[in-house]
Scaffold this active site. Structure first.
Site, PDB file in Angstrom:
ATOM      1  N   GLY A 161       0.850  -1.192   0.000  1.00 32.57           N
ATOM      2  CA  GLY A 161       0.000   0.000   0.000  1.00 32.57           C
ATOM      3  C   GLY A 161       0.878   1.231   0.000  1.00 32.57           C
TER       4      GLY A 161
ATOM      5  N   GLY B 294       0.530   4.459  -0.744  1.00 32.59           N
ATOM      6  CA  GLY B 294      -0.227   5.692  -0.914  1.00 32.59           C
ATOM      7  C   GLY B 294       0.383   6.761  -0.021  1.00 32.59           C
ATOM      8  N   ALA B 295      -0.479   7.575   0.605  1.00 30.93           N
ATOM      9  CA  ALA B 295       0.010   8.680   1.423  1.00 30.93           C
ATOM     10  C   ALA B 295       0.894   8.183   2.578  1.00 30.93           C
ATOM     11  CB  ALA B 295      -1.187   9.471   1.957  1.00 30.93           C
TER      12      ALA B 295
ATOM     13  N   ASN C 223     -11.280  11.021  15.259  1.00 32.23           N
ATOM     14  CA  ASN C 223     -11.664  10.766  13.863  1.00 32.23           C
ATOM     15  C   ASN C 223     -13.167  10.557  13.696  1.00 32.23           C
ATOM     16  OD1 ASN C 223      -9.129  10.956  12.730  1.00 32.23           O
ATOM     17  ND2 ASN C 223      -8.687   8.785  12.843  1.00 32.23           N
TER      18      ASN C 223
ATOM     19  N   ASN D 145      -5.977   3.290  10.471  1.00 34.00           N
ATOM     20  CA  ASN D 145      -6.811   3.907  11.497  1.00 34.00           C
ATOM     21  C   ASN D 145      -7.806   2.900  12.058  1.00 34.00           C
ATOM     22  OD1 ASN D 145      -6.066   6.567  12.137  1.00 34.00           O
ATOM     23  ND2 ASN D 145      -6.701   7.256  10.106  1.00 34.00           N
TER      24      ASN D 145
ATOM     25  N   LYS E 186      -7.439   8.448  19.178  1.00 36.91           N
ATOM     26  CA  LYS E 186      -7.459   8.819  17.759  1.00 36.91           C
ATOM     27  C   LYS E 186      -8.820   8.518  17.135  1.00 36.91           C
ATOM     28  CE  LYS E 186      -4.703   9.404  13.873  1.00 36.91           C
ATOM     29  NZ  LYS E 186      -4.213   8.710  12.712  1.00 36.91           N
TER      30      LYS E 186
ATOM     31  N   GLY F 261       2.010   4.880   3.188  1.00 34.52           N
ATOM     32  CA  GLY F 261       3.058   3.950   2.753  1.00 34.52           C
ATOM     33  C   GLY F 261       4.212   4.689   2.088  1.00 34.52           C
TER      34      GLY F 261
ATOM     35  N   GLU G  99     -13.430   5.150   4.832  1.00 32.56           N
ATOM     36  CA  GLU G  99     -13.231   4.177   5.914  1.00 32.56           C
ATOM     37  C   GLU G  99     -14.306   4.322   7.001  1.00 32.56           C
ATOM     38  OE1 GLU G  99      -9.013   5.062   6.789  1.00 32.56           O
ATOM     39  OE2 GLU G  99      -8.654   2.970   6.302  1.00 32.56           O
TER      40      GLU G  99
HETATM   41  N1  LIG Z   1      -3.217   9.936   4.966  1.00 29.93           N
HETATM   42  C1  LIG Z   1      -3.046  10.261   6.227  1.00 29.93           C
HETATM   43  O1  LIG Z   1      -2.655  11.394   6.536  1.00 29.93           O
HETATM   44  C2  LIG Z   1      -3.293   9.249   7.323  1.00 29.93           C
HETATM   45  C3  LIG Z   1      -2.928   9.597   8.634  1.00 29.93           C
HETATM   46  C4  LIG Z   1      -3.074   8.650   9.631  1.00 29.93           C
HETATM   47  C5  LIG Z   1      -3.579   7.380   9.350  1.00 29.93           C
HETATM   48  N2  LIG Z   1      -3.953   7.077   8.076  1.00 29.93           N
HETATM   49  C6  LIG Z   1      -4.471   5.714   7.829  1.00 29.93           C
HETATM   50  O2  LIG Z   1      -3.485   4.989   7.090  1.00 29.93           O
HETATM   51  C7  LIG Z   1      -4.118   4.010   6.243  1.00 29.93           C
HETATM   52  C8  LIG Z   1      -3.649   4.241   4.808  1.00 29.93           C
HETATM   53  O3  LIG Z   1      -4.171   5.504   4.389  1.00 29.93           O
HETATM   54  P1  LIG Z   1      -3.602   6.347   3.161  1.00 29.93           P
HETATM   55  O4  LIG Z   1      -4.105   7.716   3.333  1.00 29.93           O
HETATM   56  O5  LIG Z   1      -2.159   6.112   2.990  1.00 29.93           O
HETATM   57  O6  LIG Z   1      -4.399   5.639   1.950  1.00 29.93           O
HETATM   58  P2  LIG Z   1      -4.121   5.791   0.385  1.00 29.93           P
HETATM   59  O7  LIG Z   1      -3.359   7.030   0.088  1.00 29.93           O
HETATM   60  O8  LIG Z   1      -5.440   5.565  -0.268  1.00 29.93           O
HETATM   61  O9  LIG Z   1      -3.157   4.563   0.078  1.00 29.93           O
HETATM   62  C9  LIG Z   1      -3.601   3.234   0.153  1.00 29.93           C
HETATM   63  C10 LIG Z   1      -2.777   2.479  -0.861  1.00 29.93           C
HETATM   64  O10 LIG Z   1      -3.061   1.102  -0.738  1.00 29.93           O
HETATM   65  C11 LIG Z   1      -2.972   0.556  -2.036  1.00 29.93           C
HETATM   66  N3  LIG Z   1      -3.575  -0.781  -2.086  1.00 29.93           N
HETATM   67  C12 LIG Z   1      -4.850  -1.147  -1.866  1.00 29.93           C
HETATM   68  N4  LIG Z   1      -4.992  -2.466  -2.016  1.00 29.93           N
HETATM   69  C13 LIG Z   1      -3.769  -2.949  -2.324  1.00 29.93           C
HETATM   70  C14 LIG Z   1      -3.272  -4.250  -2.600  1.00 29.93           C
HETATM   71  N5  LIG Z   1      -4.059  -5.325  -2.590  1.00 29.93           N
HETATM   72  N6  LIG Z   1      -1.962  -4.382  -2.889  1.00 29.93           N
HETATM   73  C15 LIG Z   1      -1.138  -3.305  -2.917  1.00 29.93           C
HETATM   74  N7  LIG Z   1      -1.546  -2.051  -2.660  1.00 29.93           N
HETATM   75  C16 LIG Z   1      -2.858  -1.881  -2.371  1.00 29.93           C
HETATM   76  C17 LIG Z   1      -3.667   1.588  -2.907  1.00 29.93           C
HETATM   77  O11 LIG Z   1      -3.283   1.386  -4.222  1.00 29.93           O
HETATM   78  P3  LIG Z   1      -4.081   1.892  -5.509  1.00 29.93           P
HETATM   79  O12 LIG Z   1      -3.369   3.125  -5.933  1.00 29.93           O
HETATM   80  O13 LIG Z   1      -3.921   0.752  -6.442  1.00 29.93           O
HETATM   81  O14 LIG Z   1      -5.512   2.140  -5.095  1.00 29.93           O
HETATM   82  C18 LIG Z   1      -3.079   2.856  -2.321  1.00 29.93           C
HETATM   83  O15 LIG Z   1      -1.840   3.175  -2.935  1.00 29.93           O
HETATM   84  C19 LIG Z   1      -5.623   4.217   6.425  1.00 29.93           C
HETATM   85  O16 LIG Z   1      -6.126   3.318   7.395  1.00 29.93           O
HETATM   86  C20 LIG Z   1      -5.726   5.646   6.961  1.00 29.93           C
HETATM   87  O17 LIG Z   1      -6.887   5.877   7.720  1.00 29.93           O
HETATM   88  C21 LIG Z   1      -3.810   7.972   7.047  1.00 29.93           C
END
Ligand SMILES: NC(=O)c1ccc[n+]([C@@H]2O[C@H](COP(=O)([O-])OP(=O)(O)OC[C@H]3O[C@@H](n4cnc5c(N)ncnc54)[C@H](OP(=O)(O)O)[C@@H]3O)[C@@H](O)[C@H]2O)c1
Length: 297
Positions: free
Chosen positions: A8, A10-11, A183, A98, A179, A13, A260
């Site tokens: 994963g 994304g933001a 949230n 989260n 948290k 990862g 979520e």
């Molecule tokens: N963003 C923040 O500031 C923040 C802060 C604290 C906590 N969080 C928590 O952290 C977690 C991740 O959030 P995020 O914001 O990073 O989400 P995000 O930006 O949507 O990233 C999620 C990533 O997971 C990938 N993914 C999904 N299924 C997959 C699979 N089977 N194999 C490989 N990759 C896969 C998605 O790829 P695709 O591009 O292919 O869809 C996307 O790149 C969540 O639970 C969120 O609540 C986020």
């Protein structure tokens, strides 16, 4: 030196990849659904081009020392497809998501003693497939156990060189619930489709306090140490945010992505039911957000 897979990218990862890259001593494997030629992370200290190997087929993933899961909570099933190869030599799995149900989400895919729930505060956004922007410091909390200590050691001396900290806590339940309580009221922004300024009005302030109080009651029943003043602190914290600041539920809803809601408001409803605690505001929020995402309605 460890071989670390991030599932994963994304933001969160992508941000973690840049922080681990700063150590200069780990081998990073980025596990993505589509090939990723480069990953650039724009940090307050400058751009980082992450040095990593990319794999986009779970069957071709190498065995690693640690798996860091940073997918959305609703993507557990697809995420777990990576585990057989990545965990072939017994690697533990850190679930960086989260909510409060990290273990429930992954217990069918990994043994309990290999799962480490992680709470992260990292203000970050995904700007493009291959570009992530980190706006501020990272604070990571994990249980003070052998596994938690081993996870914290991955970040080792990085904390002294970048703006991040890993905290080992003997009260992880409170960390998760604090948290989640914060949230939970973010659902109001997602429902109204309006940013943080929404909660500044008198009527919305009352709803925010009532909703946070429900979440606090459930968190306490689950063993979290949450004070009576927490709903007020949460409201004040939202009100101090810039009025145009957008939480992730709202950002996902605006972009037409899944949200979520289930890991947040849905989890509060589930845990409330377990303790006989009514959670009408969280229940309404969860039901409305679920309905809003249902294309058949
Ligand atoms: N963003 C923040 O500031 C923040 C802060 C604290 C906590 N969080 C928590 O952290 C977690 C991740 O959030 P995020 O914001 O990073 O989400 P995000 O930006 O949507 O990233 C999620 C990533 O997971 C990938 N993914 C999904 N299924 C997959 C699979 N089977 N194999 C490989 N990759 C896969 C998605 O790829 P695709 O591009 O292919 O869809 C996307 O790149 C969540 O639970 C969120 O609540 C986020």
């Amino acid at each position: 030196m460890a071989r670390i897979a991030i599932v994963g990218v994304g933001a969160i990862g992508g941000g973690l990849a840049a922080l681990l890259d700063a150590s200069g001593s780990h081998e990073i494997v980025l596990c993505t659904r589509r090939p990723l030629a480069t990953l650039i992370v724009d940090t307050p200290a400058g751009d980082v081009r992450v040095r990593a190997r990319n794999v986009s087929d779970p069957a071709l993933a190498p065995a690693v020392d640690w798996v860091l899961v940073a997918t959305k909570a609703y993507d557990a099933e697809g995420t777990a497809k990576w585990f057989p190869a990545l965990c072939a030599k017994g690697a533990p799995v850190a679930v960086i998501q989260n909510g409060v149900e990290h273990r429930e989400r992954f217990q069918q895919y990994s043994s309990a003693d290999k799962l480490l729930p992680v709470v992260i505060d990292l203000p970050t956004e995904r700007k493009a497939e291959d570009r992530v922007h980190i706006r501020g410091r990272a604070l990571i909390k994990v249980e003070d156990t052998k596994l938690g200590q081993s996870f914290a050691a991955l970040f080792g001396a990085i904390g002294s060189r970048t703006d991040m900290r890993v905290e080992l806590t003997d009260d992880f339940t409170t960390a998760m619930w604090w948290k989640l309580c914060f949230n939970s009221v973010g659902a109001l922004n997602a429902l109204a489709m309006k940013p943080a300024g929404l909660l500044r009005g008198e009527a919305m302030g009352r709803v925010t306090l009532a909703m946070a109080a429900e979440s606090v009651a459930v968190g306490r029943a689950e063993g979290a140490r949450l004070s009576d003043s927490l709903p007020r602190e949460i409201l004040e914290k939202y009100r101090k945010q810039p009025p145009d600041s957008v939480n992730s539920l709202l950002a996902d809803r605006r972009a037409g992505r899944r949200t979520e809601w289930d890991a947040r408001n849905g989890a509060i409803v589930r845990k409330g039911e377990k303790h006989g605690i009514e959670t009408p505001l969280n229940r309404i929020a969860a039901a409305l957000l679920e309905a809003a995402e249902d294309p058949s309605l």
